[in-house]
Design a protein around this motif. Structure first.
Motif, PDB file in Angstrom:
ATOM      1  N   GLY A   1      81.642  83.311  49.871  1.00 35.40           N
ATOM      2  CA  GLY A   1      81.321  82.662  51.048  1.00 35.40           C
ATOM      3  C   GLY A   1      80.479  81.414  50.832  1.00 35.40           C
ATOM      4  N   PHE A   2      80.280  80.811  51.919  1.00 34.75           N
ATOM      5  CA  PHE A   2      79.468  79.598  51.940  1.00 34.75           C
ATOM      6  C   PHE A   2      78.012  79.936  52.185  1.00 34.75           C
ATOM      7  N   SER A   3      77.128  79.114  51.609  1.00 36.12           N
ATOM      8  CA  SER A   3      75.704  79.298  51.872  1.00 36.12           C
ATOM      9  C   SER A   3      75.357  78.654  53.208  1.00 36.12           C
ATOM     10  N   THR A   4      74.204  79.008  53.717  1.00 26.37           N
ATOM     11  CA  THR A   4      73.773  78.409  54.980  1.00 26.37           C
ATOM     12  C   THR A   4      73.480  76.929  54.761  1.00 26.37           C
ATOM     13  N   SER A   5      73.579  76.171  55.807  1.00 30.47           N
ATOM     14  CA  SER A   5      73.368  74.728  55.659  1.00 30.47           C
ATOM     15  C   SER A   5      71.893  74.428  55.389  1.00 30.47           C
ATOM     16  N   SER A   6      71.680  73.391  54.616  1.00 27.55           N
ATOM     17  CA  SER A   6      70.313  72.972  54.318  1.00 27.55           C
ATOM     18  C   SER A   6      69.957  71.802  55.220  1.00 27.55           C
ATOM     19  N   SER A   7      68.674  71.534  55.328  1.00 31.92           N
ATOM     20  CA  SER A   7      68.245  70.401  56.155  1.00 31.92           C
ATOM     21  C   SER A   7      68.602  69.100  55.446  1.00 31.92           C
ATOM     22  N   ALA A   8      68.773  68.070  56.218  1.00 29.61           N
ATOM     23  CA  ALA A   8      69.150  66.766  55.667  1.00 29.61           C
ATOM     24  C   ALA A   8      68.042  66.236  54.762  1.00 29.61           C
ATOM     25  N   VAL A   9      68.449  65.606  53.693  1.00 29.95           N
ATOM     26  CA  VAL A   9      67.487  64.998  52.776  1.00 29.95           C
ATOM     27  C   VAL A   9      67.519  63.493  53.005  1.00 29.95           C
ATOM     28  N   ILE A  10      66.366  62.959  53.308  1.00 27.28           N
ATOM     29  CA  ILE A  10      66.263  61.514  53.524  1.00 27.28           C
ATOM     30  C   ILE A  10      65.678  60.908  52.250  1.00 27.28           C
ATOM     31  N   PRO A  11      66.416  59.999  51.633  1.00 25.67           N
ATOM     32  CA  PRO A  11      65.892  59.426  50.392  1.00 25.67           C
ATOM     33  C   PRO A  11      64.642  58.592  50.651  1.00 25.67           C
ATOM     34  N   ALA A  12      63.740  58.638  49.706  1.00 26.79           N
ATOM     35  CA  ALA A  12      62.510  57.850  49.810  1.00 26.79           C
ATOM     36  C   ALA A  12      62.843  56.375  49.655  1.00 26.79           C
ATOM     37  N   THR A  13      62.026  55.549  50.294  1.00 22.43           N
ATOM     38  CA  THR A  13      62.178  54.096  50.201  1.00 22.43           C
ATOM     39  C   THR A  13      60.824  53.472  49.885  1.00 22.43           C
ATOM     40  N   VAL A  14      60.819  52.184  49.741  1.00 26.12           N
ATOM     41  CA  VAL A  14      59.538  51.488  49.526  1.00 26.12           C
ATOM     42  C   VAL A  14      58.731  51.553  50.822  1.00 26.12           C
ATOM     43  N   PRO A  15      57.414  51.447  50.714  1.00 23.91           N
ATOM     44  CA  PRO A  15      56.592  51.507  51.934  1.00 23.91           C
ATOM     45  C   PRO A  15      56.762  50.259  52.796  1.00 23.91           C
ATOM     46  N   GLY A  16      56.368  50.399  54.051  1.00 19.43           N
ATOM     47  CA  GLY A  16      56.332  49.243  54.941  1.00 19.43           C
ATOM     48  C   GLY A  16      55.160  48.346  54.598  1.00 19.43           C
ATOM     49  N   ALA A  17      55.062  47.238  55.293  1.00 20.06           N
ATOM     50  CA  ALA A  17      53.962  46.298  55.054  1.00 20.06           C
ATOM     51  C   ALA A  17      52.667  46.851  55.634  1.00 20.06           C
ATOM     52  N   PRO A  18      51.556  46.670  54.918  1.00 20.63           N
ATOM     53  CA  PRO A  18      50.248  47.048  55.483  1.00 20.63           C
ATOM     54  C   PRO A  18      49.917  46.174  56.688  1.00 20.63           C
ATOM     55  N   GLY A  19      48.883  46.577  57.422  1.00 21.03           N
ATOM     56  CA  GLY A  19      48.407  45.751  58.531  1.00 21.03           C
ATOM     57  C   GLY A  19      47.757  44.479  57.999  1.00 21.03           C
ATOM     58  N   THR A  20      47.387  43.614  58.898  1.00 23.02           N
ATOM     59  CA  THR A  20      46.821  42.317  58.528  1.00 23.02           C
ATOM     60  C   THR A  20      45.471  42.472  57.827  1.00 23.02           C
ATOM     61  N   VAL A  21      45.284  41.676  56.796  1.00 22.50           N
ATOM     62  CA  VAL A  21      44.063  41.694  55.984  1.00 22.50           C
ATOM     63  C   VAL A  21      42.933  40.991  56.728  1.00 22.50           C
ATOM     64  N   SER A  22      41.721  41.557  56.631  1.00 23.15           N
ATOM     65  CA  SER A  22      40.512  40.912  57.156  1.00 23.15           C
ATOM     66  C   SER A  22      39.628  40.564  55.982  1.00 23.15           C
ATOM     67  N   GLY A  23      38.968  39.412  56.049  1.00 21.16           N
ATOM     68  CA  GLY A  23      38.107  38.970  54.950  1.00 21.16           C
ATOM     69  C   GLY A  23      36.713  38.625  55.415  1.00 21.16           C
ATOM     70  N   THR A  24      35.725  38.971  54.569  1.00 17.60           N
ATOM     71  CA  THR A  24      34.332  38.619  54.814  1.00 17.60           C
ATOM     72  C   THR A  24      33.885  37.691  53.696  1.00 17.60           C
ATOM     73  N   PRO A  25      33.489  36.447  54.040  1.00 18.12           N
ATOM     74  CA  PRO A  25      33.135  35.486  52.997  1.00 18.12           C
ATOM     75  C   PRO A  25      31.798  35.787  52.345  1.00 18.12           C
ATOM     76  N   GLY A  26      31.701  35.422  51.071  1.00 15.16           N
ATOM     77  CA  GLY A  26      30.461  35.502  50.313  1.00 15.16           C
ATOM     78  C   GLY A  26      30.354  34.270  49.433  1.00 15.16           C
ATOM     79  N   ASN A  27      29.454  34.297  48.478  1.00 10.55           N
ATOM     80  CA  ASN A  27      29.280  33.179  47.556  1.00 10.55           C
ATOM     81  C   ASN A  27      30.371  33.233  46.494  1.00 10.55           C
ATOM     82  N   GLN A  28      31.330  32.331  46.554  1.00 14.65           N
ATOM     83  CA  GLN A  28      32.470  32.230  45.636  1.00 14.65           C
ATOM     84  C   GLN A  28      33.346  33.479  45.646  1.00 14.65           C
TER      85      GLN A  28
END
Length: 141
Positions: A1-28
């Motif tokens: 017989g056939f085995s029970t169905s398995s859940s769908a496998v979604i292949p991994a991908t590269v991550p999305g872009a991070p949120g916008t960068v914030s910067g705090t100025p200092g000396n150089q």
């Protein structure tokens, strides 16, 4: 017989872009922070790549050794009073995701000078001559 169905496998991908960068100025330098991407591509984030450039330039430079899972970095060796922009990409085991939008421009600032040192006040006999006060003539109205 056939085995029970398995859940769908979604292949991994590269991550999305991070949120916008914030910067705090200092000396150089500029201290950066950013939010993690909403989508990690199905795998844990293994690091971030930080790039920076002069706001007036179009060529991005990679911050050496910037691959870290911390969502902070400090870019040093910058020139004070010049505007810079920053962006970040997330990495997972599949690869590098897209870069975030460029930050608003951030301008490193020099350390304000301290109080002068080696100043000595001398008492002297300096006189200033003032012009004699002129008398007003009475008005005739």
């Amino acid at each position: 017989g056939f085995s029970t169905s398995s859940s769908a496998v979604i292949p991994a991908t590269v991550p999305g872009a991070p949120g916008t960068v914030s910067g705090t100025p200092g000396n150089q330098q500029v201290a950066l922070t950013w939010p993690a991407p909403v989508d990690n591509g199905g795998n844990a984030i293994t690091g971030y790549i930080v790039e920076y450039k002069l706001a007036s330039d179009s060529n991005w430079s990679i911050l050496p050794d910037s691959v870290s899972t911390d969502r902070t970095a400090t870019v040093t060796g910058l020139t004070n009073y010049l505007a810079y922009e920053f962006r970040v990409a997330a990495t997972n085991t599949v690869g590098n995701g897209d870069f975030s939008a460029a930050s608003a421009s951030v301008t490193p600032i020099g350390v304000p000078p301290g109080a002068p040192t080696g100043v000595t006040a001398l008492r002297g006999r300096h006189r200033r001559k003032l012009a004699p006060r002129q008398r007003r003539s009475p008005s005739t109205t």
